[in-house]
Scaffold this motif. Structure first.
Motif, PDB file in Angstrom:
ATOM      1  N   LEU A 142       8.239  19.137 100.388  1.00 41.23           N
ATOM      2  CA  LEU A 142       9.293  18.761  99.335  1.00 41.23           C
ATOM      3  C   LEU A 142       9.321  19.675  98.082  1.00 41.23           C
ATOM      4  O   LEU A 142       8.086  19.680  97.350  1.00 41.23           O
ATOM      5  N   ILE A 143      10.177  20.617  97.909  1.00 41.42           N
ATOM      6  CA  ILE A 143       9.975  21.337  96.542  1.00 41.42           C
ATOM      7  C   ILE A 143      11.426  21.218  95.905  1.00 41.42           C
ATOM      8  O   ILE A 143      12.520  21.086  96.465  1.00 41.42           O
ATOM      9  N   ARG A 144      11.125  21.188  94.568  1.00 44.76           N
ATOM     10  CA  ARG A 144      12.483  20.709  93.710  1.00 44.76           C
ATOM     11  C   ARG A 144      13.261  19.632  94.207  1.00 44.76           C
ATOM     12  O   ARG A 144      14.426  19.723  94.089  1.00 44.76           O
ATOM     13  N   GLY A 145      12.705  18.541  94.860  1.00 50.76           N
ATOM     14  CA  GLY A 145      13.379  17.366  95.267  1.00 50.76           C
ATOM     15  C   GLY A 145      14.019  17.399  96.489  1.00 50.76           C
ATOM     16  O   GLY A 145      14.790  16.658  96.891  1.00 50.76           O
ATOM     17  N   GLN A 146      13.872  18.499  97.114  1.00 53.36           N
ATOM     18  CA  GLN A 146      14.455  18.782  98.504  1.00 53.36           C
ATOM     19  C   GLN A 146      13.387  18.987  99.461  1.00 53.36           C
ATOM     20  O   GLN A 146      12.349  19.772  99.393  1.00 53.36           O
ATOM     21  N   LYS A 147      13.582  18.618 100.611  1.00 54.52           N
ATOM     22  CA  LYS A 147      13.042  19.088 101.922  1.00 54.52           C
ATOM     23  C   LYS A 147      13.272  20.259 102.485  1.00 54.52           C
ATOM     24  O   LYS A 147      14.444  20.529 102.818  1.00 54.52           O
ATOM     25  N   VAL A 148      12.003  20.883 102.408  1.00 54.07           N
ATOM     26  CA  VAL A 148      12.860  22.490 102.834  1.00 54.07           C
ATOM     27  C   VAL A 148      11.694  23.088 104.023  1.00 54.07           C
ATOM     28  O   VAL A 148      10.262  22.563 104.051  1.00 54.07           O
ATOM     29  N   LEU A 149      12.046  24.203 104.634  1.00 56.21           N
ATOM     30  CA  LEU A 149      10.856  24.870 105.583  1.00 56.21           C
ATOM     31  C   LEU A 149      10.995  26.292 104.854  1.00 56.21           C
ATOM     32  O   LEU A 149      11.927  26.825 104.524  1.00 56.21           O
ATOM     33  N   LEU A 150       9.852  26.967 105.023  1.00 59.03           N
ATOM     34  CA  LEU A 150       9.418  28.341 104.669  1.00 59.03           C
ATOM     35  C   LEU A 150      10.213  29.104 105.564  1.00 59.03           C
ATOM     36  O   LEU A 150      10.039  28.890 106.615  1.00 59.03           O
ATOM     37  N   ASP A 151      10.715  30.421 105.034  1.00 60.23           N
ATOM     38  CA  ASP A 151      11.217  31.421 105.973  1.00 60.23           C
ATOM     39  C   ASP A 151       9.897  31.764 107.097  1.00 60.23           C
ATOM     40  O   ASP A 151      10.479  31.961 107.976  1.00 60.23           O
ATOM     41  N   SER A 152       8.661  32.067 106.644  1.00 61.44           N
ATOM     42  CA  SER A 152       7.769  32.527 107.410  1.00 61.44           C
ATOM     43  C   SER A 152       7.541  31.580 108.535  1.00 61.44           C
ATOM     44  O   SER A 152       7.481  31.781 109.875  1.00 61.44           O
ATOM     45  N   VAL A 172      12.986  29.544 101.019  1.00 60.18           N
ATOM     46  CA  VAL A 172      13.074  28.174 101.709  1.00 60.18           C
ATOM     47  C   VAL A 172      14.306  27.836 102.051  1.00 60.18           C
ATOM     48  O   VAL A 172      15.425  28.202 101.365  1.00 60.18           O
ATOM     49  N   PHE A 173      14.482  27.085 102.918  1.00 60.88           N
ATOM     50  CA  PHE A 173      15.629  26.539 103.687  1.00 60.88           C
ATOM     51  C   PHE A 173      15.698  25.157 103.561  1.00 60.88           C
ATOM     52  O   PHE A 173      14.834  24.329 104.038  1.00 60.88           O
ATOM     53  N   THR A 174      16.742  24.434 103.069  1.00 59.21           N
ATOM     54  CA  THR A 174      17.132  22.991 103.343  1.00 59.21           C
ATOM     55  C   THR A 174      17.506  22.864 104.597  1.00 59.21           C
ATOM     56  O   THR A 174      18.056  23.600 105.488  1.00 59.21           O
ATOM     57  N   GLU A 175      17.758  21.487 104.947  1.00 60.47           N
ATOM     58  CA  GLU A 175      18.327  21.120 106.389  1.00 60.47           C
ATOM     59  C   GLU A 175      19.551  21.836 106.463  1.00 60.47           C
ATOM     60  O   GLU A 175      20.065  22.286 107.653  1.00 60.47           O
ATOM     61  N   GLN A 176      20.483  22.029 105.598  1.00 63.20           N
ATOM     62  CA  GLN A 176      21.668  22.512 105.647  1.00 63.20           C
ATOM     63  C   GLN A 176      21.743  24.101 106.006  1.00 63.20           C
ATOM     64  O   GLN A 176      22.259  24.743 106.822  1.00 63.20           O
ATOM     65  N   GLY A 177      20.671  24.671 105.163  1.00 65.57           N
ATOM     66  CA  GLY A 177      20.323  26.296 105.528  1.00 65.57           C
ATOM     67  C   GLY A 177      19.904  26.308 106.966  1.00 65.57           C
ATOM     68  O   GLY A 177      20.125  27.095 107.513  1.00 65.57           O
ATOM     69  N   VAL A 178      18.764  25.556 107.491  1.00 67.67           N
ATOM     70  CA  VAL A 178      18.447  25.688 108.773  1.00 67.67           C
ATOM     71  C   VAL A 178      19.784  25.522 109.664  1.00 67.67           C
ATOM     72  O   VAL A 178      19.811  26.231 110.727  1.00 67.67           O
ATOM     73  N   ALA A 179      20.502  24.484 109.485  1.00 62.52           N
ATOM     74  CA  ALA A 179      21.576  24.345 110.367  1.00 62.52           C
ATOM     75  C   ALA A 179      22.344  25.673 110.269  1.00 62.52           C
ATOM     76  O   ALA A 179      22.816  26.302 111.484  1.00 62.52           O
ATOM     77  N   MET A 180      22.610  26.248 109.330  1.00 66.63           N
ATOM     78  CA  MET A 180      23.358  27.480 109.235  1.00 66.63           C
ATOM     79  C   MET A 180      22.738  28.787 109.786  1.00 66.63           C
ATOM     80  O   MET A 180      23.322  29.430 110.008  1.00 66.63           O
ATOM     81  N   LEU A 181      21.351  28.662 109.868  1.00 68.64           N
ATOM     82  CA  LEU A 181      20.765  29.694 110.760  1.00 68.64           C
ATOM     83  C   LEU A 181      20.908  29.660 112.051  1.00 68.64           C
ATOM     84  O   LEU A 181      20.920  30.788 112.736  1.00 68.64           O
ATOM     85  N   SER A 182      21.352  28.552 112.518  1.00 62.27           N
ATOM     86  CA  SER A 182      21.834  28.521 114.016  1.00 62.27           C
ATOM     87  C   SER A 182      22.825  29.483 114.132  1.00 62.27           C
ATOM     88  O   SER A 182      23.022  29.918 115.404  1.00 62.27           O
ATOM     89  N   GLY A 183      23.765  29.700 113.347  1.00 65.28           N
ATOM     90  CA  GLY A 183      25.004  30.568 113.590  1.00 65.28           C
ATOM     91  C   GLY A 183      24.416  32.203 113.166  1.00 65.28           C
ATOM     92  O   GLY A 183      25.229  32.891 113.700  1.00 65.28           O
TER      93      GLY A 183
END
Length: 176
Positions: A12-22, A80-91
């Protein structure tokens, strides 16, 4: 893929749930630089609410308390990627492993939302009970509220056990 492996890497960073690029790169089975290169080539797909770069202070804080397998304090930049960013990574990353990992990550985010919603619902019900039974169960409600409160990082390091006050030793002089 074990659920815990994903759940433990969501911060939880800046009020958002995120995953690190690494962490994402490791889950997808690619090098971090390859993941970041794919993102850079498709930057228009990743606005600030999908992906952002951590400040130095955020990197230090995560490296102290995080579970990442990478030594972050020596990293120059971390995205870091939010849920929407992770979804966008799939493309952007299209390997079969990336698709399967993306599905599991989306499920992890859904589980987190459900957990937060159930916690909020429990808090609401507790407040209603408090109003109804006011003083009769005040101690019980305080104990439940204490159990529901998030753990403070300072409390984790708190020493536990019994402590006694140091008493001065009785004098050994005899009275005549």
């Amino acid at each position: 893929m074990p659920i815990e492996r994903i759940d433990s890497r969501i911060y939880l960073i800046r009020g958002q749930k995120v995953l690190l690029d690494s962490d994402l790169a490791e889950l997808y089975g690619v090098e971090t630089r390859i993941l970041n290169r794919a993102v850079t080539r498709n930057l228009e797909r990743f606005p600030e609410d999908f992906m952002f770069t951590l400040t130095r202070e955020e990197i230090v804080r995560i490296s102290q308390f995080g579970t990442s397998s990478v030594n972050l304090k020596f990293s120059k930049t971390i995205s870091v990627f939010t849920e929407q960013g992770v979804a966008m990574l799939s493309g952007v990353l299209r390997s079969p492993q990336a698709v399967q990992v993306n599905i599991e990550i989306m499920r992890a985010f859904v589980r987190l939302r459900q957990l937060i919603a159930s916690s909020a619902d429990l808090s609401r019900k507790l407040r209603a009970l408090e109003k109804k039974y006011d003083d009769q169960f005040k101690i019980v409600f305080e104990a439940i509220r204490e159990l529901m409160s998030p753990i403070d990082e300072d409390d984790k390091a708190r020493e536990i056990g019994f402590h006694t006050l140091a008493k001065s030793a009785p004098s050994k002089t005899k009275k005549s």
